[in-house]
Design a protein around this motif. Structure first.
Motif, PDB file in Angstrom:
ATOM      1  N   SER A  67     -10.740   5.333  -5.133  1.00 14.82           N
ATOM      2  CA  SER A  67      -9.500   5.875  -4.573  1.00 14.82           C
ATOM      3  C   SER A  67      -9.219   7.276  -5.112  1.00 14.82           C
ATOM      4  CB  SER A  67      -8.324   4.941  -4.877  1.00 14.82           C
ATOM      5  OG  SER A  67      -8.268   4.618  -6.254  1.00 14.82           O
ATOM      6  N   GLN A  88      -6.321   0.341   0.692  1.00 11.07           N
ATOM      7  CA  GLN A  88      -7.705   0.255   0.262  1.00 11.07           C
ATOM      8  C   GLN A  88      -8.451  -0.927   0.890  1.00 11.07           C
ATOM      9  OE1 GLN A  88      -6.479   1.914  -4.114  1.00 11.07           O
ATOM     10  NE2 GLN A  88      -8.475   0.928  -3.956  1.00 11.07           N
ATOM     11  N   HIS A  99     -11.009   3.928   2.437  1.00 13.04           N
ATOM     12  CA  HIS A  99      -9.695   3.959   1.807  1.00 13.04           C
ATOM     13  C   HIS A  99      -8.859   5.061   2.446  1.00 13.04           C
ATOM     14  CE1 HIS A  99     -11.146   1.077  -0.915  1.00 13.04           C
ATOM     15  NE2 HIS A  99     -11.211   1.771  -2.034  1.00 13.04           N
ATOM     16  N   ASN A 142     -15.312   4.218   0.896  1.00 13.43           N
ATOM     17  CA  ASN A 142     -15.162   3.872  -0.514  1.00 13.43           C
ATOM     18  C   ASN A 142     -16.441   3.434  -1.214  1.00 13.43           C
ATOM     19  OD1 ASN A 142     -14.295   1.659   1.416  1.00 13.43           O
ATOM     20  ND2 ASN A 142     -14.688   0.442  -0.418  1.00 13.43           N
TER      21      ASN A 142
END
Length: 343
Positions: free
Chosen positions: A150, A175, A241, A321
């Motif tokens: 993140s 997320q 994300h 991610n």
């Protein structure tokens, strides 16, 4: 060719490493490691392959080794770590002491004073901490970290906006479930639901961001002065994300100035580096995970929804991610290590 290995190669991030290293123009994957229960099996047998491309044939036939310095050939130039942080904390220093250079996605030691935490397009000069690390720890090898998935989504955008005098940041994340690994979130927990907490995630974003944006003085990194606050949420998307970012700056830039600064963020001449680094959308409904997570082969940051508020700037950003936020980030760090002569 640079000979490389993947530590923890059978897990979700380990498999992404294997996928991204297939036919890499500069890296030759010759070593895969896993837990003792998998050692001695072929990678094909040990990995419950879960990605949407076939398992690479050459890697499938490799014999899985134990994650131990004595099990890894001395001529392996670079190791990529997809280890869980508790395992990484125990094993990675042993590997570095044995002379191996480790580019790690694991969270252990990201905040250590002598460990470079690097996004190549943002703070490549922090690699010079390796000299400090080797002097202090007596290692012939080296340990380099990439940040949390993140954090790496947001920080390139913050670096681009620092020209306006970055003072305060608040981010709320949405997320994807892949960030928790294959067994991290059950379907009963996440379907028709949002989980408004991810253990340790807020602290990682708040501390890692300031180190990444900090200044290397020659002996240490002085963290950036900006105050960063994070609220992290797990949502039922598979990959990508999405983050809602609110920034207060010294200056008062117009939305078009913000968009230009993001679009002009510098990239690097490395095999995995995207060009552009940040893709900016005028459409306020973009970026979206399903549509935009594979921008730049999964290595670009997408941004949009730029507007000014009473307190500063608001925008959204997105990255894949497990590619940009994990395996791809470590590989990019490895390319930087190779280019700059650290191997």
């Amino acid at each position: 060719m640079t000979t490389v290995g993947v530590l923890g190669a059978t897990g979700a991030v380990g498999q992404r490493f294997v996928q991204l290293l297939d036919d890499h123009g500069e890296f030759d994957l010759s070593v895969v490691t896993a837990s003792p229960s998998s050692a001695g099996d072929s990678y094909r047998e040990a990995a419950n392959w879960g990605l949407d491309t076939p398992i690479p044939e050459e890697t499938a036939d490799l014999t899985v080794r134990a994650t131990d310095p004595g099990a890894i050939p001395d001529d392996t130039d670079l190791l990529f770590s997809a280890l869980p942080s508790d395992v990484g904390a125990a094993v990675e220093p042993e590997l570095c002491e044995a002379g191996f250079v480790v580019s790690s996605n694991a969270s252990n030691e990201r905040r250590a004073d002598d460990v470079p935490l690097v996004i190549p397009e943002v703070n490549a000069d922090h690699l010079d901490l390796i000299d400090v690390q080797r002097d202090q720890r007596g290692w012939d090898g080296a340990l380099v970290k990439n940040p949390n998935c993140s954090t790496i989504t947001m920080v390139p955008t913050l670096a681009a906006l620092d020209e306006f005098g970055l003072e305060r940041v608040h981010v709320s994340t949405l997320q994807a479930v892949s960030g928790a690994g294959y067994s991290g979130v059950t379907s009963m927990e996440i379907l028709d639901n949002v989980v408004p907490h991810i253990g340790g995630e807020e602290e990682k974003m708040e501390t890692e961001s300031r180190k990444l944006l900090g200044e290397f003085t020659g002996t240490e990194v002085d963290d950036h002065d900006a105050v960063v606050s994070a609220s992290c949420n797990r949502v039922p998307t598979l990959d990508g994300h999405l983050e809602n970012v609110f920034v207060e700056t010294r200056d008062d830039p117009a939305p078009e100035d913000v968009a230009a600064a993001l679009a002009d963020a510098p990239t690097l001449d490395l095999p995995s580096a995207p060009d552009p680094l940040i893709e900016v959308f005028e459409d306020p409904e973009r970026p979206q995970p399903r549509l935009d997570r594979m921008r730049g082969d999964g290595m670009a940051i997408a941004a949009g929804g730029i507007q000014t508020t009473d307190t500063g700037i608001q925008y959204n950003c997105l990255a894949h991610n497990t590619i940009r936020g994990a395996a791809g980030a470590s590989i990019l760090n490895g390319e930087l290590l190779a280019r700059d002569g650290w191997l």
